[in-house]
Design a protein around this motif. Structure first.
Motif, PDB file in Angstrom:
ATOM      1  N   GLU A 137      -4.744  58.807  33.105  1.00  0.00           N
ATOM      2  CA  GLU A 137      -5.913  57.919  33.033  1.00  0.00           C
ATOM      3  C   GLU A 137      -6.406  57.565  34.434  1.00  0.00           C
ATOM      4  OE1 GLU A 137      -7.753  57.334  30.570  1.00  0.00           O
ATOM      5  OE2 GLU A 137      -6.584  57.108  28.728  1.00  0.00           O
ATOM      6  N   GLN A 138      -5.476  57.384  35.349  1.00  0.00           N
ATOM      7  CA  GLN A 138      -5.827  57.070  36.727  1.00  0.00           C
ATOM      8  C   GLN A 138      -6.601  58.236  37.347  1.00  0.00           C
ATOM      9  OE1 GLN A 138      -2.426  56.442  39.381  1.00  0.00           O
ATOM     10  NE2 GLN A 138      -3.323  54.450  39.913  1.00  0.00           N
ATOM     11  N   ALA A 139      -6.162  59.461  37.090  1.00  0.00           N
ATOM     12  CA  ALA A 139      -6.834  60.652  37.614  1.00  0.00           C
ATOM     13  C   ALA A 139      -8.260  60.776  37.061  1.00  0.00           C
ATOM     14  CB  ALA A 139      -6.031  61.906  37.281  1.00  0.00           C
ATOM     15  N   ALA A 147      -3.500  50.968  41.224  1.00  0.00           N
ATOM     16  CA  ALA A 147      -2.555  50.534  40.183  1.00  0.00           C
ATOM     17  C   ALA A 147      -1.281  51.367  40.277  1.00  0.00           C
ATOM     18  CB  ALA A 147      -3.174  50.690  38.799  1.00  0.00           C
ATOM     19  N   ASP A 148      -0.162  50.787  39.911  1.00  0.00           N
ATOM     20  CA  ASP A 148       1.139  51.468  39.942  1.00  0.00           C
ATOM     21  C   ASP A 148       1.540  51.832  38.505  1.00  0.00           C
ATOM     22  OD1 ASP A 148       3.844  52.165  40.020  1.00  0.00           O
ATOM     23  OD2 ASP A 148       4.352  50.635  41.503  1.00  0.00           O
ATOM     24  N   GLU A 150       4.069  53.370  37.177  1.00  0.00           N
ATOM     25  CA  GLU A 150       5.459  53.093  36.817  1.00  0.00           C
ATOM     26  C   GLU A 150       5.669  51.604  36.557  1.00  0.00           C
ATOM     27  OE1 GLU A 150       4.573  55.280  39.226  1.00  0.00           O
ATOM     28  OE2 GLU A 150       5.315  57.066  38.194  1.00  0.00           O
ATOM     29  N   ALA A 151       5.087  50.761  37.392  1.00  0.00           N
ATOM     30  CA  ALA A 151       5.214  49.314  37.189  1.00  0.00           C
ATOM     31  C   ALA A 151       4.499  48.885  35.910  1.00  0.00           C
ATOM     32  CB  ALA A 151       4.661  48.558  38.398  1.00  0.00           C
ATOM     33  N   LEU A 152       3.324  49.435  35.661  1.00  0.00           N
ATOM     34  CA  LEU A 152       2.590  49.102  34.440  1.00  0.00           C
ATOM     35  C   LEU A 152       3.379  49.522  33.201  1.00  0.00           C
ATOM     36  CD1 LEU A 152      -1.032  50.097  35.498  1.00  0.00           C
ATOM     37  CD2 LEU A 152      -0.192  47.774  35.032  1.00  0.00           C
ATOM     38  N   ALA A 153       3.975  50.699  33.250  1.00  0.00           N
ATOM     39  CA  ALA A 153       4.786  51.167  32.119  1.00  0.00           C
ATOM     40  C   ALA A 153       5.947  50.207  31.875  1.00  0.00           C
ATOM     41  CB  ALA A 153       5.298  52.584  32.372  1.00  0.00           C
ATOM     42  N   GLY A 154       6.608  49.793  32.937  1.00  0.00           N
ATOM     43  CA  GLY A 154       7.716  48.850  32.810  1.00  0.00           C
ATOM     44  C   GLY A 154       7.269  47.514  32.249  1.00  0.00           C
ATOM     45  N   LEU A 155       6.106  47.046  32.661  1.00  0.00           N
ATOM     46  CA  LEU A 155       5.582  45.776  32.161  1.00  0.00           C
ATOM     47  C   LEU A 155       5.256  45.860  30.667  1.00  0.00           C
ATOM     48  CD1 LEU A 155       3.260  44.776  35.126  1.00  0.00           C
ATOM     49  CD2 LEU A 155       5.296  43.539  34.357  1.00  0.00           C
ATOM     50  N   VAL A 156       4.619  46.942  30.252  1.00  0.00           N
ATOM     51  CA  VAL A 156       4.271  47.080  28.829  1.00  0.00           C
ATOM     52  C   VAL A 156       5.532  47.178  27.983  1.00  0.00           C
ATOM     53  CG1 VAL A 156       3.215  48.602  27.112  1.00  0.00           C
ATOM     54  CG2 VAL A 156       1.996  48.088  29.235  1.00  0.00           C
ATOM     55  N   LEU A 157       6.421  48.103  28.332  1.00  0.00           N
ATOM     56  CA  LEU A 157       7.619  48.308  27.515  1.00  0.00           C
ATOM     57  C   LEU A 157       8.547  47.095  27.567  1.00  0.00           C
ATOM     58  CD1 LEU A 157       8.228  52.073  28.299  1.00  0.00           C
ATOM     59  CD2 LEU A 157       7.179  51.072  26.260  1.00  0.00           C
ATOM     60  N   GLY A 158       8.668  46.483  28.730  1.00  0.00           N
ATOM     61  CA  GLY A 158       9.499  45.283  28.850  1.00  0.00           C
ATOM     62  C   GLY A 158       8.958  44.133  28.013  1.00  0.00           C
ATOM     63  N   SER A 159       7.641  43.969  28.008  1.00  0.00           N
ATOM     64  CA  SER A 159       7.022  42.922  27.187  1.00  0.00           C
ATOM     65  C   SER A 159       7.259  43.177  25.705  1.00  0.00           C
ATOM     66  CB  SER A 159       5.522  42.846  27.468  1.00  0.00           C
ATOM     67  OG  SER A 159       5.292  42.447  28.798  1.00  0.00           O
ATOM     68  N   CYS A 160       7.200  44.444  25.313  1.00  0.00           N
ATOM     69  CA  CYS A 160       7.452  44.797  23.903  1.00  0.00           C
ATOM     70  C   CYS A 160       8.887  44.439  23.515  1.00  0.00           C
ATOM     71  CB  CYS A 160       7.220  46.288  23.680  1.00  0.00           C
ATOM     72  SG  CYS A 160       5.498  46.782  23.844  1.00  0.00           S
ATOM     73  N   PHE A 161       9.819  44.802  24.366  1.00  0.00           N
ATOM     74  CA  PHE A 161      11.227  44.504  24.086  1.00  0.00           C
ATOM     75  C   PHE A 161      11.433  42.993  24.011  1.00  0.00           C
ATOM     76  CE2 PHE A 161      15.697  43.862  24.900  1.00  0.00           C
ATOM     77  CZ  PHE A 161      16.273  44.832  24.082  1.00  0.00           C
ATOM     78  N   GLN A 162      10.870  42.275  24.949  1.00  0.00           N
ATOM     79  CA  GLN A 162      11.004  40.804  24.969  1.00  0.00           C
ATOM     80  C   GLN A 162      10.431  40.194  23.690  1.00  0.00           C
ATOM     81  OE1 GLN A 162      12.548  38.872  26.980  1.00  0.00           O
ATOM     82  NE2 GLN A 162      11.722  36.844  26.625  1.00  0.00           N
ATOM     83  N   SER A 185      -3.802  42.790  27.515  1.00  0.00           N
ATOM     84  CA  SER A 185      -5.026  42.235  28.127  1.00  0.00           C
ATOM     85  C   SER A 185      -4.767  41.637  29.509  1.00  0.00           C
ATOM     86  CB  SER A 185      -5.647  41.179  27.214  1.00  0.00           C
ATOM     87  OG  SER A 185      -4.871  39.997  27.215  1.00  0.00           O
ATOM     88  N   GLN A 186      -3.540  41.277  29.789  1.00  0.00           N
ATOM     89  CA  GLN A 186      -3.209  40.667  31.077  1.00  0.00           C
ATOM     90  C   GLN A 186      -2.926  41.693  32.181  1.00  0.00           C
ATOM     91  OE1 GLN A 186      -3.392  37.306  31.600  1.00  0.00           O
ATOM     92  NE2 GLN A 186      -4.251  37.399  29.552  1.00  0.00           N
ATOM     93  N   LEU A 187      -2.818  42.961  31.806  1.00  0.00           N
ATOM     94  CA  LEU A 187      -2.524  43.992  32.809  1.00  0.00           C
ATOM     95  C   LEU A 187      -3.712  44.203  33.722  1.00  0.00           C
ATOM     96  CD1 LEU A 187      -0.797  46.680  30.558  1.00  0.00           C
ATOM     97  CD2 LEU A 187       0.327  45.119  32.158  1.00  0.00           C
ATOM     98  N   ARG A 188      -3.435  44.396  34.994  1.00  0.00           N
ATOM     99  CA  ARG A 188      -4.488  44.706  35.954  1.00  0.00           C
ATOM    100  C   ARG A 188      -4.572  46.222  36.070  1.00  0.00           C
ATOM    101  NH1 ARG A 188      -5.002  41.104  40.978  1.00  0.00           N
ATOM    102  NH2 ARG A 188      -6.715  40.048  39.992  1.00  0.00           N
ATOM    103  N   LEU A 189      -5.478  46.777  35.287  1.00  0.00           N
ATOM    104  CA  LEU A 189      -5.671  48.221  35.259  1.00  0.00           C
ATOM    105  C   LEU A 189      -6.763  48.596  36.220  1.00  0.00           C
ATOM    106  CD1 LEU A 189      -5.548  48.707  31.386  1.00  0.00           C
ATOM    107  CD2 LEU A 189      -3.693  49.064  32.999  1.00  0.00           C
TER     108      LEU A 189
END
Length: 189
Positions: A137-139, A147-148, A150-162, A185-189
């Motif tokens: 998507e970035q490309a 945007a990072d 790897e960090a975004l992926a961790g934030l999404v998946l971590g939020s889901c687990f939480q 919606s809170q992600l800075r894409l």
């Protein structure tokens, strides 16, 4: 329905209700309506059966992750991430009893790690798959160049687990869609 599928469905029910440590192959076989010998014709052991349950009876989480890179540019990023997050929450919530059993026993954890390693699988693959989608998507210019992924992926998946974890403790947690849409919606894409 094929014998193997009946066993996997029965294992999913038993493992989700009791966890890996408290479920027996005898109990799984009984739930499936077969003998333990029949179970062992299809699966080496309870651990292999649990891995199959996670991969084949997870709510489309793994297939969705695998299809993500091809979906780049087909819909708004936030919509795709919200859809993924909803599926991910259910996968984590259904899997928590099994995950707890795995982490509670060092021998089971080591065996599970070894089995996943030989199949080139593991929880890190979810992060890698989501990050690959985000890079695509970035490309395409749909995500900020700074945007990072790897960090975004961790934030999404971590939020889901939480969220999945919290719903075990509180009946007032927001529904899965509201939660997923909220943290996407809170992600800075």
């Amino acid at each position: 329905m094929a014998t193997r599928d009946v066993i996997v469905d029965a294992a999913a029910r038993v493992l989700r209700e009791r966890g890996l440590a408290n479920a027996t192959t005898k109990e799984i076989a009984r739930e499936a309506g077969f003998s333990e010998a029949t179970l062992y014709k299809h699966f080496r052991d309870k651990l292999e059966l649990m891995v199959v349950v996670l991969h084949e009876r997870g709510p489309q989480f793994i297939p969705m992750l695998q299809s993500l890179p091809a979906r780049a540019g087909t819909a708004p990023v936030r919509d795709i991430l919200t859809e993924l997050a909803e599926v991910c929450i259910v996968f984590y919530r259904d899997g928590l009893p099994m995950f707890a059993s795995i982490f509670s026993d060092p021998a089971i954890l080591a065996a599970h790690r070894d089995r996943l390693r030989t199949q080139n699988l593991g929880p890190h693959r979810a992060n890698e798959g989501l990050a690959a989608y985000l890079r695509a998507e970035q490309a395409l210019g749909n995500i900020s160049a700074d945007a990072d992924p790897e960090a975004l992926a961790g934030l999404v998946l971590g939020s889901c687990f939480q969220h999945a974890f919290i719903t075990y403790f509180t009946p007032v947690a927001p529904d899965d869609h509201t939660a997923a849409a909220g943290f996407v919606s809170q992600l800075r894409l």
